[in-house]
Design a protein around this motif. Sequence first.
Motif, short mmCIF file in Angstrom:
data_model
loop_
_atom_site.label_atom_id
_atom_site.label_comp_id
_atom_site.label_asym_id
_atom_site.label_seq_id
_atom_site.Cartn_x
_atom_site.Cartn_y
_atom_site.Cartn_z
N UNK A 147 0.83 -1.21 0.00
CA UNK A 147 0.00 0.00 0.00
C UNK A 147 0.86 1.25 0.00
N UNK A 180 4.96 -1.61 3.91
CA UNK A 180 4.46 -1.99 5.24
C UNK A 180 3.31 -2.99 5.17
N UNK A 181 2.33 -2.72 4.30
CA UNK A 181 1.15 -3.59 4.21
C UNK A 181 0.97 -4.08 2.78
N UNK A 182 0.62 -5.35 2.66
CA UNK A 182 0.39 -5.92 1.34
C UNK A 182 -0.81 -5.25 0.67
N UNK A 183 -0.69 -4.97 -0.61
CA UNK A 183 -1.83 -4.42 -1.36
C UNK A 183 -2.78 -5.56 -1.73
#
Lengths: 445, 318
Positions: free
Chosen positions: A149, A154-157
């Motif tokens: 993202x 940091x965060x998977x899309x």
Amino acid sequence: MTVMDTEHEPEAASRPHRKPLALVNARLIDPASGLDAFGGLLVANGTIADLGMHITEGSIKGAESLDCGGRTVAPGLIDMMVFCGEPGHEHRETLATASRAAAAGGVTTICCMPNTDPVIDDVALVDFVRRRARDTALVHVHPMAAMTRELKGEDMAELGLLQDAGAIAFTNGKLSVANAKLMRNVLSYAKDYGALIVHHPEDANLAGDGVINEGEVATRLGLLGIPTEAETMMLDRDIRLVELTGGRYHAAQISCRASLDVIRSAKARGLPVTCGVSINHLTLNENDIGPYRTFFKMIPPLRSENDRQAMIEGVASGDIDVIVSAHDPRGAEGKRRPFAEANDGAVGLETMLGAGLRLFHNGEITLHRLLNALSARPAELLGLAGGRLVKGAPADLVLIDLEMPWTVAREDLRSKSKNTPFDEARFEGRALVTFVAGHPVYHYG
Amino acid sequence: MSIVAEAPTPSFPHRHLLGIEGLKRDEILSLLDLSEEAAAQSRRVDKKSSDLRGRTLINLFFEASTRTQSSFELAGKRLGADVMNMSIPTSSIKKGETLIDTAVTLNAMRPDLLVVRHHAAGAVELLSQKVDCSVINAGDGSHEHPTQALLDALTIRRHKERFEGLTVAICGDIMHSRVARSNILSLNTLGARVRVVAPSTLLGEDVDRLGVEAFTSMHNGLKDADVVMMLRLQRERMASSLIPSQREYFHFYGLDAEKLANAREDAIVMHPGPMNRGVEIDALIADSPRSVIREQVEMGVAVRMAVLQALARHLPNE
């Protein structure tokens, strides 16, 4: 649209050609099969209807014909790395201007990178780019979506939904994902969808504030260097994670001999690993920077001559799968600065073929290997139907004059930004006509 | 000693119920038979019996629970036991030593039955080594939750009347689920074919070595299934990037009518609760006639009564 090519309408790419078109008296090259023969090629309804010796001037009733004068017809080039700027940086480049540059360079398909503003990490943005390209671009455009993202690492899309929306692959742009656990999860998750992860391997901490290849040139210029290890270590890590997860991995660009060795060993172990190299790293080296010329500043930095030779060897042997333009338009506001403060990146869509043909004319890479890395292999990695000269394939084609001498003039580039490292370069060979879905989208001269 | 080998009677020869692992097929079936009786008892107007009169049951929960704790509490009360609930917030217990201190302290209060839930795998077994009473595992980390597997088996048997030849698809966060582990063990022991369905990031490495067939697609995983068992998805899984978002999870792994259409027409839908509607299960499916989720809750009390009774038979009577 503010910028519109006078001769060609964007919808042309999707509109079937009215009359069949016969390209006759041509040297037909299909790099994937090794086909290299004189003959003709018949285009109908946007696809290659037939090809061979029997297609000659007047042999097909009701077809227009184009005499190629013995010049080469090859699959249109497929460029896996184009930084575009739309949305968010339209002053540098739009999908329309990038596509005009592509057409002029014989490129019929581009993958645009997600480091736009906003970042292409949402299905609505993938949809936006595809619709915008459909309405304004001369060539096929496939968005690569962000794998994390906002590219923050940091965060998977939403890889599954993004792929369903039309994302062709996933990448973190010019940023590496430092978090190994996240990278593992992404590779593992992507495997379920058969998605390709395209990663820029660079250890950001080791690269630090470096702006140029580490070594003598950096030391002489008094610039902070980036060691090749920054790339090779990250590539090494990624390949361990591929081994753990089985995910499909493509190193967006490699730039040095040590990385080529890592790729070779991964391939020898049968891992689903491929890699690319930019045309810049095949044809330029750190010495070209000369007196702080910022048009030669890029990521990864131009490396030593030994590394450049390794890149050529890699393409020649097939260990390096694809050649990309790494087209990255930057305006004067980003480039007219002290070297360390200038933007990275160089435009390349219009010069990639000419620069690549240098390697062919020098006898360093065969024409088939070169064209394979520029069309058939990227099509294969991306699961696209193009990149081939076979019956039924899309008629995305380029008519190439292999010998025509020409000189690059930056002011004549179709790209909105003129940051080419090949200004005033003399090339031998270029695209004369580019066809997308059977429709001519570019004529030289 | 926790296992009495080859004892002809009683039919459930264990002092503790720490997991499904180690239970024989006949032992599980005898617990299910006993549960049927308990279920009948629970449907009477007078639900109370005196099987456990005078016995003390302590519910020791180191991890918050509503339904499992109240289910055990009701089970104990219906059998006439004195029930005490102890909830110990996680923050005050951090070390193994403290867990054992707690066990020793509780043991001194002379309970007969101790029901324990703990956030760490293996903690309940550790505690069982330090007490004189019977211990029932009400969930230890991502390891086991045996009474859940038993109540699931009971519910399945009530609808399908057998286990042999059944295909059970367990879907969701397999890697972190004690419910999945206990169910895999119990259903395999009972003769069903077990499948697990999850994204690779939630399957767990080498899960096929547990005797299941692993799928990453709901379409394939649910094909011709007799039982579809959904698992709860914890929000932490998004935070740790094992999956990207709830909406993507629901799109690919949430049970809706379209995915359920791949299962057999008479397939039942199960969920251990509490449900996240719109995350792992569509509200319409959860409330449809094929859903046996409420029955699972009822069978939960029955199975826990049966387990308490079976273990109480080993308690000293003098």
